[in-house]
Scaffold this motif. Sequence first.
Motif, mmCIF file in Angstrom:
data_model
loop_
_atom_site.group_PDB
_atom_site.id
_atom_site.type_symbol
_atom_site.label_atom_id
_atom_site.label_comp_id
_atom_site.label_asym_id
_atom_site.label_seq_id
_atom_site.Cartn_x
_atom_site.Cartn_y
_atom_site.Cartn_z
ATOM 1 N N LEU A 9 18.017 -3.818 -9.447
ATOM 2 C CA LEU A 9 18.191 -2.697 -10.369
ATOM 3 C C LEU A 9 17.655 -3.052 -11.748
ATOM 4 O O LEU A 9 17.940 -4.113 -12.289
ATOM 5 C CB LEU A 9 19.671 -2.333 -10.473
ATOM 6 C CG LEU A 9 19.988 -1.057 -11.258
ATOM 7 C CD1 LEU A 9 19.406 0.160 -10.559
ATOM 8 C CD2 LEU A 9 21.497 -0.900 -11.441
ATOM 9 N N GLY A 10 16.888 -2.145 -12.308
ATOM 10 C CA GLY A 10 16.245 -2.379 -13.596
ATOM 11 C C GLY A 10 14.736 -2.382 -13.496
ATOM 12 O O GLY A 10 14.039 -2.686 -14.461
ATOM 13 N N GLN A 11 14.227 -2.019 -12.305
ATOM 14 C CA GLN A 11 12.781 -1.892 -12.143
ATOM 15 C C GLN A 11 12.276 -0.739 -13.017
ATOM 16 O O GLN A 11 13.018 0.180 -13.356
ATOM 17 C CB GLN A 11 12.442 -1.636 -10.672
ATOM 18 C CG GLN A 11 12.839 -2.784 -9.746
ATOM 19 C CD GLN A 11 12.574 -2.462 -8.283
ATOM 20 O OE1 GLN A 11 11.758 -1.613 -7.955
ATOM 21 N NE2 GLN A 11 13.287 -3.161 -7.399
ATOM 22 N N PRO A 12 10.991 -0.772 -13.425
ATOM 23 C CA PRO A 12 10.474 0.217 -14.385
ATOM 24 C C PRO A 12 10.705 1.672 -14.003
ATOM 25 O O PRO A 12 10.882 2.515 -14.882
ATOM 26 C CB PRO A 12 8.979 -0.108 -14.438
ATOM 27 C CG PRO A 12 8.904 -1.564 -14.099
ATOM 28 C CD PRO A 12 9.977 -1.793 -13.081
ATOM 29 N N ASP A 13 10.712 1.992 -12.712
ATOM 30 C CA ASP A 13 10.855 3.391 -12.321
ATOM 31 C C ASP A 13 12.269 3.747 -11.863
ATOM 32 O O ASP A 13 12.505 4.833 -11.358
ATOM 33 C CB ASP A 13 9.860 3.744 -11.213
ATOM 34 C CG ASP A 13 10.041 2.896 -9.955
ATOM 35 O OD1 ASP A 13 10.793 1.888 -10.012
ATOM 36 O OD2 ASP A 13 9.436 3.230 -8.921
ATOM 37 N N ASP A 14 13.231 2.858 -12.056
ATOM 38 C CA ASP A 14 14.599 3.140 -11.632
ATOM 39 C C ASP A 14 15.220 4.245 -12.487
ATOM 40 O O ASP A 14 15.067 4.270 -13.719
ATOM 41 C CB ASP A 14 15.464 1.884 -11.715
ATOM 42 C CG ASP A 14 15.307 0.989 -10.495
ATOM 43 O OD1 ASP A 14 14.727 1.455 -9.497
ATOM 44 O OD2 ASP A 14 15.760 -0.172 -10.536
ATOM 45 N N VAL A 15 15.916 5.165 -11.817
ATOM 46 C CA VAL A 15 16.669 6.238 -12.463
ATOM 47 C C VAL A 15 17.943 6.417 -11.646
ATOM 48 O O VAL A 15 17.896 6.514 -10.418
ATOM 49 C CB VAL A 15 15.874 7.564 -12.499
ATOM 50 C CG1 VAL A 15 16.745 8.692 -13.065
ATOM 51 C CG2 VAL A 15 14.608 7.413 -13.324
ATOM 52 N N MET A 16 19.093 6.482 -12.312
ATOM 53 C CA MET A 16 20.386 6.529 -11.636
ATOM 54 C C MET A 16 21.027 7.906 -11.771
ATOM 55 O O MET A 16 20.903 8.567 -12.815
ATOM 56 C CB MET A 16 21.311 5.464 -12.241
ATOM 57 C CG MET A 16 22.683 5.375 -11.589
ATOM 58 S SD MET A 16 22.657 4.588 -9.962
ATOM 59 C CE MET A 16 22.455 2.867 -10.467
ATOM 60 N N TRP A 17 21.727 8.337 -10.712
ATOM 61 C CA TRP A 17 22.469 9.594 -10.766
ATOM 62 C C TRP A 17 23.653 9.544 -9.811
ATOM 63 O O TRP A 17 23.616 8.861 -8.786
ATOM 64 C CB TRP A 17 21.592 10.787 -10.393
ATOM 65 C CG TRP A 17 22.384 12.070 -10.321
ATOM 66 C CD1 TRP A 17 22.881 12.788 -11.371
ATOM 67 C CD2 TRP A 17 22.816 12.755 -9.139
ATOM 68 N NE1 TRP A 17 23.579 13.886 -10.916
ATOM 69 C CE2 TRP A 17 23.556 13.893 -9.550
ATOM 70 C CE3 TRP A 17 22.649 12.522 -7.778
ATOM 71 C CZ2 TRP A 17 24.126 14.783 -8.641
ATOM 72 C CZ3 TRP A 17 23.213 13.413 -6.871
ATOM 73 C CH2 TRP A 17 23.937 14.538 -7.310
ATOM 74 N N THR A 18 24.693 10.295 -10.161
ATOM 75 C CA THR A 18 25.836 10.509 -9.272
ATOM 76 C C THR A 18 26.395 11.906 -9.504
ATOM 77 O O THR A 18 26.372 12.404 -10.639
ATOM 78 C CB THR A 18 26.947 9.479 -9.522
ATOM 79 O OG1 THR A 18 28.032 9.718 -8.604
ATOM 80 C CG2 THR A 18 27.482 9.557 -10.948
ATOM 81 N N PRO A 19 26.913 12.540 -8.457
ATOM 82 C CA PRO A 19 27.613 13.814 -8.667
ATOM 83 C C PRO A 19 29.036 13.597 -9.167
ATOM 84 O O PRO A 19 29.711 14.554 -9.552
ATOM 85 C CB PRO A 19 27.620 14.434 -7.265
ATOM 86 C CG PRO A 19 27.603 13.259 -6.338
ATOM 87 C CD PRO A 19 26.766 12.215 -7.031
ATOM 88 N N ALA A 20 29.512 12.352 -9.158
ATOM 89 C CA ALA A 20 30.886 12.056 -9.565
ATOM 90 C C ALA A 20 31.081 12.311 -11.053
ATOM 91 O O ALA A 20 30.228 11.987 -11.875
ATOM 92 C CB ALA A 20 31.228 10.602 -9.239
ATOM 93 N N ASP A 21 32.203 12.882 -11.374
ATOM 94 C CA ASP A 21 32.572 13.125 -12.767
ATOM 95 C C ASP A 21 32.574 11.797 -13.522
ATOM 96 O O ASP A 21 33.110 10.795 -13.051
ATOM 97 C CB ASP A 21 33.969 13.764 -12.804
ATOM 98 C CG ASP A 21 34.331 14.345 -14.154
ATOM 99 O OD1 ASP A 21 33.937 13.766 -15.180
ATOM 100 O OD2 ASP A 21 35.022 15.382 -14.179
#
Length: 539
Positions: free
Chosen positions: A225-237
């Motif tokens: 995790l932390g690669q140039p194209d990494d993007v994080m998302w979650t539906p959790a509040d």
Amino acid sequence: MNELDKQDYDIAARDFRWELPARYNIGVDVCDVWARRDPDRLAILRRLPGGGSERISYGALREASDRFALALKRLGIRKGDRVAILLPQSPAVVIAHLAVAKLGAISLPLAVLFGPDALSFRLRDSGAKAVLLDESGLAKLGEIEARLPDLETVISVDGAGGGALDFHSLIAGATGDLAPVASTPDDPAMMIYTSGTTGQPKGAVHGHRVVLGHIPGLHFAHPGLGQPDDVMWTPADWAWAGGLLNVLLPSLALGVPVVAGLHAKFSVDEVLGLLWDFKVRNAFLPPTALRMLQAAHRPGQVYRTHLRSIMSAGETLGPGTYGWAEAAFGFPVNELYGQTECNLVLGSCHELGVSRPGAIGKPVPGHRVAVVDEEGRESPTDEIGEIAVRAPDPVMFLGYWGNATATAAKYRDGWLMTGDKARRDTDGYVHFVGRGDDIITSAGYRIGPGEIEDCLMRHAAVAMAAVVGMPDTLRTEIVKAFVVLKPGFAASDAMTADLQLFVRERLSAHEYPRVIAYVDALPLTSSGKIIRRALRELD
């Protein structure tokens, strides 16, 4: 500590060493460090209500959080004061957490799904001095404000009015330089209330170290995790530990942009659209979210996404959903385990060869976890015991707010006792059985609900399922299932018989549900967990 680059799990677990600094502040580490290094670096991607998106940099976050901290300070917020945050996923949530941490105050995340009574208890119990909310939250607050003698300041992101100050005006009007509090890793930083599935919720207080404590688990779930194209998302509040600590704060600390969006009811089409539009590479999808995707999935369909890693936690995933997700996304889901008081301590990482359908996994490097019996001794292989985490641990809570008795009861002989039941197989994998109060005792058998629920979910007619124990004079308890059927299927005696046979044939004669109730929806906490207590009360 921030890299799990070993190719062998045993080596990674053996060699891991915690290196906590003498001074550590969440607001500084999560934001300011990156803002100094690369102020234009993307931090938050936000889906706008009318379409399109907003991009917010670390530099912008630093400026906004400094200004909001200065505004809070002028309003009388001091070190140790509790500041509640009642907002959906949005940049304001991030700004507030950073600002509160920089002041040495304690953030109190609250779920937007909470009703007035739930909010009243948490705000009153915590003694919150200020709250940040929107128009919806302001309406709820209006019903309970008279019960909150400690609450002095109300701030709204939707403008001033109704006794609330305007968030944006406060930021615009703040001037001066901010010197963040030089906190230690053990200083209190946030308070997250337990789900409240049994009894009144308790405020679990965490130190600034909690973000550092989550980094190994995040790397375990998302290797590299932390690669140039990494993007994080979650539906959790983001008010839930899963959204706040599995995703938001540690991702930002690693320089990974986080997507804010989807406040409306969970929609499969919207989820898939968001994953694609924002090129999400890493996601935290709780089991409930995965099962909703599974229920809407067409046979043979492979989801078109940019994803390279998925973490799931909060409830047991089960081999059925595990296998479905691997086929649908093209790679295994890494399942992790924890609870509000001590999170991301067990998990799977298929890249390190730690992955088995139906199992949580093994201890995440940096955490010592065991399955113990009632005497505190390690349970024999394949015997059900209680999951215990060795103290101290950077991810472990400081204690329950104002409840020393409950805090002391959480520990036994140097172990934090989770209350969750599990068994460990011959290869060291931990298999979740259920919460201690969820275990069903029937004719001498101890039955966990997760396996039955997973089996029911594999039936073509079932959209969602939950299982509880129902009192029985002959067997002590029998298994009762609450089932939500998919569109096109109807409740009937024939359906009940078919579901019972389906489970009986796939699990065992003592595990099939002798009673099935059909419901339109299941009661869920704000974090997506099934409220089994509410189901038992329906009996």
